[in-house]
Scaffold this active site. Structure first.
Site, PDB file in Angstrom:
ATOM      1  N   HIS A 134       0.900   4.887   4.355  1.00 19.45           N
ATOM      2  CA  HIS A 134      -0.025   5.405   3.340  1.00 19.45           C
ATOM      3  C   HIS A 134       0.263   6.875   3.057  1.00 19.45           C
ATOM      4  CE1 HIS A 134      -3.326   2.170   4.190  1.00 19.45           C
ATOM      5  NE2 HIS A 134      -2.187   1.668   3.763  1.00 19.45           N
ATOM      6  N   SER A 182       0.803  -1.221   0.000  1.00 19.16           N
ATOM      7  CA  SER A 182       0.000   0.000   0.000  1.00 19.16           C
ATOM      8  C   SER A 182       0.837   1.273   0.000  1.00 19.16           C
ATOM      9  CB  SER A 182      -0.989   0.006   1.173  1.00 19.16           C
ATOM     10  OG  SER A 182      -0.328  -0.174   2.395  1.00 19.16           O
TER      11      SER A 182
END
Length: 190
Positions: free
Chosen positions: A167, A116
């Site tokens: 993230h 991610s």
């Protein structure tokens, strides 16, 4: 290159499943997941790279690869294969490092794995590319991509077990790499 990155992630997932369970943190540590004590005290900095290809279960892998399949191809078409690979890898390593730094600052030690951070780097770079193309690129607008990024970041902050630092770090690294690596496509005069 995007297809190759997806294939590598899927292959590594299958290998971790064949040799144990992708849901077992200790097993993923053995495969190279990020774990602050091993990185900090054992100087196992390679984990900042290897953790990008490991996933906790099929849903984790599926979510990351689905987003990558939709957005990665668009970015690769605009920046080219080598620049795409640099954004994915350097952005992912940058996200891992930011996550590692946040864990040190917070006094935490959690097992971290997943693509991610690299996926957010792709999103960050794509946001920059779309902005450079007057807010639109193919089916994407700047507003849509910023909304997607914000919604995904919000989901991470409201869910347990999500590496929000990776993230956010991936998004920032990707945007910065977009600035450095994207110079626009040369248009032929009409």
């Amino acid at each position: 290159m995007n297809t190759i990155m997806i294939a590598v992630n899927v292959l590594v997932f299958l290998l971790t499943e064949i040799t144990g369970s992708s849901l077992d943190s200790r097993h993923l540590i053995n495969w190279g997941a990020a774990y602050t004590p091993f990185i900090e005290q054992g100087h196992e900095y390679y984990r900042l790279f290897t953790c990008m290809f490991l996933h906790f279960g099929l849903a984790h892998l599926g979510n990351n690869m689905l987003v990558l399949a939709f957005l990665g191809d668009s970015l690769e078409r605009e920046v080219g294969r080598i620049r795409y690979l640099l954004i994915y890898l350097i952005g992912g390593i940058g996200a891992s490092y930011i996550s590692y730094y946040a864990e040190i600052r917070g006094g935490e030690a959690v097992v971290s794995a997943g693509a991610s951070g690299a996926v957010f780097a792709v999103i960050g770079a794509l946001i920059y590319v779309v902005m450079r193309n007057r807010g639109r690129l193919g089916n994407f607008t700047t507003r849509q991509l910023v909304f997607l990024a914000a919604l995904t970041l919000y989901h991470g902050f409201t869910s347990a077990g999500v590496d929000n630092a990776a993230h956010f770090g991936g998004l920032l690294c990707g945007f910065a790499l977009g600035i450095i690596l994207y110079h626009g496509k040369k248009r032929l005069p009409s």
